[in-house]
Motif scaffolding. Structure first.
Motif, PDB file in Angstrom:
ATOM      1  N   GLN A   1       0.837  -1.209   0.000  1.00  0.00           N
ATOM      2  CA  GLN A   1       0.000   0.000   0.000  1.00  0.00           C
ATOM      3  C   GLN A   1       0.872   1.258   0.000  1.00  0.00           C
ATOM      4  O   GLN A   1       0.621   2.206  -0.765  1.00  0.00           O
ATOM      5  CB  GLN A   1      -0.913  -0.010   1.225  1.00  0.00           C
ATOM      6  N   GLN A   2       1.903   1.281   0.827  1.00  0.00           N
ATOM      7  CA  GLN A   2       2.789   2.447   0.918  1.00  0.00           C
ATOM      8  C   GLN A   2       3.579   2.656  -0.369  1.00  0.00           C
ATOM      9  O   GLN A   2       3.715   3.797  -0.848  1.00  0.00           O
ATOM     10  CB  GLN A   2       3.743   2.264   2.105  1.00  0.00           C
ATOM     11  N   ASP A   3       4.086   1.558  -0.952  1.00  0.00           N
ATOM     12  CA  ASP A   3       4.851   1.678  -2.200  1.00  0.00           C
ATOM     13  C   ASP A   3       3.993   2.233  -3.333  1.00  0.00           C
ATOM     14  O   ASP A   3       4.437   3.092  -4.104  1.00  0.00           O
ATOM     15  CB  ASP A   3       5.402   0.307  -2.607  1.00  0.00           C
ATOM     16  N   LEU A   4       2.761   1.729  -3.452  1.00  0.00           N
ATOM     17  CA  LEU A   4       1.896   2.161  -4.549  1.00  0.00           C
ATOM     18  C   LEU A   4       1.486   3.627  -4.380  1.00  0.00           C
ATOM     19  O   LEU A   4       1.369   4.362  -5.370  1.00  0.00           O
ATOM     20  CB  LEU A   4       0.659   1.263  -4.640  1.00  0.00           C
ATOM     21  N   LYS A   5       1.295   4.057  -3.150  1.00  0.00           N
ATOM     22  CA  LYS A   5       0.953   5.460  -2.907  1.00  0.00           C
ATOM     23  C   LYS A   5       2.145   6.363  -3.201  1.00  0.00           C
ATOM     24  O   LYS A   5       2.022   7.378  -3.898  1.00  0.00           O
ATOM     25  CB  LYS A   5       0.491   5.641  -1.461  1.00  0.00           C
ATOM     26  N   LYS A   6       3.306   5.976  -2.679  1.00  0.00           N
ATOM     27  CA  LYS A   6       4.505   6.811  -2.816  1.00  0.00           C
ATOM     28  C   LYS A   6       4.964   6.909  -4.261  1.00  0.00           C
ATOM     29  O   LYS A   6       5.331   7.993  -4.737  1.00  0.00           O
ATOM     30  CB  LYS A   6       5.621   6.233  -1.941  1.00  0.00           C
ATOM     31  N   ASN A   7       4.953   5.793  -4.971  1.00  0.00           N
ATOM     32  CA  ASN A   7       5.558   5.753  -6.303  1.00  0.00           C
ATOM     33  C   ASN A   7       4.596   6.012  -7.451  1.00  0.00           C
ATOM     34  O   ASN A   7       5.017   6.495  -8.507  1.00  0.00           O
ATOM     35  CB  ASN A   7       6.239   4.399  -6.515  1.00  0.00           C
ATOM     36  N   LEU A   8       3.314   5.684  -7.269  1.00  0.00           N
ATOM     37  CA  LEU A   8       2.362   5.799  -8.377  1.00  0.00           C
ATOM     38  C   LEU A   8       1.120   6.623  -8.020  1.00  0.00           C
ATOM     39  O   LEU A   8       0.241   6.799  -8.865  1.00  0.00           O
ATOM     40  CB  LEU A   8       1.916   4.405  -8.832  1.00  0.00           C
ATOM     41  N   ASN A   9       1.046   7.094  -6.790  1.00  0.00           N
ATOM     42  CA  ASN A   9      -0.140   7.809  -6.302  1.00  0.00           C
ATOM     43  C   ASN A   9      -1.403   6.956  -6.459  1.00  0.00           C
ATOM     44  O   ASN A   9      -2.489   7.469  -6.731  1.00  0.00           O
ATOM     45  CB  ASN A   9      -0.317   9.154  -7.008  1.00  0.00           C
ATOM     46  N   ILE A  10      -1.264   5.651  -6.285  1.00  0.00           N
ATOM     47  CA  ILE A  10      -2.420   4.757  -6.248  1.00  0.00           C
ATOM     48  C   ILE A  10      -2.895   4.663  -4.805  1.00  0.00           C
ATOM     49  O   ILE A  10      -2.140   4.273  -3.917  1.00  0.00           O
ATOM     50  CB  ILE A  10      -2.068   3.360  -6.791  1.00  0.00           C
ATOM     51  N   ASN A  11      -4.124   5.076  -4.570  1.00  0.00           N
ATOM     52  CA  ASN A  11      -4.703   5.011  -3.231  1.00  0.00           C
ATOM     53  C   ASN A  11      -5.393   3.669  -3.059  1.00  0.00           C
ATOM     54  O   ASN A  11      -6.406   3.393  -3.712  1.00  0.00           O
ATOM     55  CB  ASN A  11      -5.700   6.158  -3.019  1.00  0.00           C
ATOM     56  N   LEU A  12      -4.842   2.851  -2.204  1.00  0.00           N
ATOM     57  CA  LEU A  12      -5.320   1.486  -2.013  1.00  0.00           C
ATOM     58  C   LEU A  12      -6.057   1.380  -0.681  1.00  0.00           C
ATOM     59  O   LEU A  12      -5.458   1.512   0.380  1.00  0.00           O
ATOM     60  CB  LEU A  12      -4.125   0.526  -2.044  1.00  0.00           C
ATOM     61  N   LYS A  13      -7.353   1.153  -0.757  1.00  0.00           N
ATOM     62  CA  LYS A  13      -8.150   0.970   0.450  1.00  0.00           C
ATOM     63  C   LYS A  13      -8.178  -0.513   0.799  1.00  0.00           C
ATOM     64  O   LYS A  13      -8.621  -1.347   0.010  1.00  0.00           O
ATOM     65  CB  LYS A  13      -9.581   1.477   0.238  1.00  0.00           C
ATOM     66  N   ILE A  14      -7.698  -0.846   1.998  1.00  0.00           N
ATOM     67  CA  ILE A  14      -7.534  -2.236   2.402  1.00  0.00           C
ATOM     68  C   ILE A  14      -8.667  -2.670   3.330  1.00  0.00           C
ATOM     69  O   ILE A  14      -9.045  -1.941   4.248  1.00  0.00           O
ATOM     70  CB  ILE A  14      -6.182  -2.426   3.129  1.00  0.00           C
ATOM     71  N   THR A  15      -9.184  -3.860   3.074  1.00  0.00           N
ATOM     72  CA  THR A  15     -10.195  -4.470   3.947  1.00  0.00           C
ATOM     73  C   THR A  15      -9.708  -5.833   4.397  1.00  0.00           C
ATOM     74  O   THR A  15      -9.379  -6.683   3.576  1.00  0.00           O
ATOM     75  CB  THR A  15     -11.542  -4.633   3.215  1.00  0.00           C
ATOM     76  N   LYS A  16      -9.661  -6.022   5.717  1.00  0.00           N
ATOM     77  CA  LYS A  16      -9.266  -7.302   6.298  1.00  0.00           C
ATOM     78  C   LYS A  16     -10.521  -8.099   6.626  1.00  0.00           C
ATOM     79  O   LYS A  16     -11.395  -7.620   7.353  1.00  0.00           O
ATOM     80  CB  LYS A  16      -8.430  -7.064   7.556  1.00  0.00           C
ATOM     81  N   LEU A  17     -10.637  -9.298   6.077  1.00  0.00           N
ATOM     82  CA  LEU A  17     -11.842 -10.105   6.224  1.00  0.00           C
ATOM     83  C   LEU A  17     -11.580 -11.334   7.085  1.00  0.00           C
ATOM     84  O   LEU A  17     -10.443 -11.776   7.246  1.00  0.00           O
ATOM     85  CB  LEU A  17     -12.347 -10.558   4.849  1.00  0.00           C
ATOM     86  N   ASP A  18     -12.666 -11.915   7.609  1.00  0.00           N
ATOM     87  CA  ASP A  18     -12.555 -13.225   8.229  1.00  0.00           C
ATOM     88  C   ASP A  18     -12.363 -14.256   7.124  1.00  0.00           C
ATOM     89  O   ASP A  18     -12.622 -13.991   5.946  1.00  0.00           O
ATOM     90  CB  ASP A  18     -13.797 -13.540   9.063  1.00  0.00           C
ATOM     91  N   TYR A  19     -11.916 -15.449   7.503  1.00  0.00           N
ATOM     92  CA  TYR A  19     -11.506 -16.434   6.501  1.00  0.00           C
ATOM     93  C   TYR A  19     -12.658 -16.836   5.578  1.00  0.00           C
ATOM     94  O   TYR A  19     -12.487 -16.909   4.360  1.00  0.00           O
ATOM     95  CB  TYR A  19     -10.938 -17.684   7.174  1.00  0.00           C
ATOM     96  N   THR A  20     -13.818 -17.098   6.133  1.00  0.00           N
ATOM     97  CA  THR A  20     -14.956 -17.544   5.317  1.00  0.00           C
ATOM     98  C   THR A  20     -15.329 -16.492   4.281  1.00  0.00           C
ATOM     99  O   THR A  20     -15.550 -16.802   3.103  1.00  0.00           O
ATOM    100  CB  THR A  20     -16.162 -17.876   6.198  1.00  0.00           C
TER     101      THR A  20
END
Length: 253
Positions: A109-128
């Protein structure tokens, strides 16, 4: 066992159906930094088809090709050529298989923001929730995807995981060259010819960035001195799903 993880893109939809975007993203990610930090120097750069099927030694970073090198300036230029000079926004979902995975996802996420200005919204899910969404293949954006660790041969590593209409094609690969090669491979009984075709599949995958593998742990195995014929690290470890290597060891005591 070889159960690597990687950045999976909805490459059947814009912007990820543009190979320039995939290449730019790959070059914007500092994989060696992940090895040095997340895995404390004990990591493998990551690949999908085990190298034992096409060459005798583990691939070096250089052998993985130009799009797998950390070249952020070239990545930014390539993304601009693809029509995204100011980056874009997208999403990523994942399940935390092990604690370091969250750190790894955040580094991407940090690399894509810093180098390409790609804003990546992350969602952590349960396994199922994660597993259902991932294998269903109807999501947008990105996923932190996996290739199952219980593949038992080169056909499963290639045709079943990469053929466009395969139900195990979780990375949504849809490449006519891969389809042709993977089909030819399963019709070729000669081992030497299999190695040649497999290498072509791997080269195509790396060149088109069809699956964006990330580093994973090298794995440590400790055996008692009386354990014989334990073929550690042939694929990664011998404790994998259905590994035939276990059947060949014996206890000398």
């Amino acid at each position: 066992m070889l159960a690597p993880f990687g950045l999976t893109l909805a490459q059947d939809k814009p912007p990820f159906n543009d190979v320039r975007v995939r290449r730019a993203i790959s070059m914007a990610i500092d994989r060696q930094k992940q090895v040095d930090t997340v895995f404390e120097g004990h990591g493998i750069l990551g690949w999908g088809v085990p190298y034992i099927y096409y060459q005798d030694t583990m691939p070096t970073a250089a052998q993985l090709g130009p799009w797998w090198q950390y070249r952020p300036a070239e990545a930014k230029k390539l993304l601009a050529e693809a029509g995204h000079p100011n980056g874009f926004e997208t999403t990523l979902f994942y399940y935390e298989y092990f604690p370091q995975m969250t750190s790894q996802v955040q580094l991407v996420q940090q690399d894509l923001k810093k180098n390409l200005n790609i804003n990546l919204k992350i969602t952590k899910l349960d396994y199922t929730s994660y597993y259902g969404r991932y294998v269903d293949g109807k999501w947008d954006g990105m996923a932190w995807g996996f290739q199952s660790g219980h593949a038992v041969g080169v056909d499963e590593r290639t045709y079943q995981y990469m053929y466009s209409k395969s139900t195990k094609n979780f990375f949504r690969v849809n490449d006519p060259v891969i389809d042709e090669l993977a089909t030819k491979l399963r019709q070729t009984p000669d081992r030497a010819e299999q190695r040649v075709i497999t290498k072509k599949i791997v080269d195509r995958e790396l060149d088109q960035v069809l699956r964006m593998w990330m580093p994973y742990d090298a794995g440590f195995l400790v055996f008692q001195p009386y354990v014989r014929n334990a073929s550690a690290l042939s694929l990664r470890r011998t404790d994998g799903y259905g590994s035939a290597a276990i059947a060949r060891l014996w206890l000398d005591k």
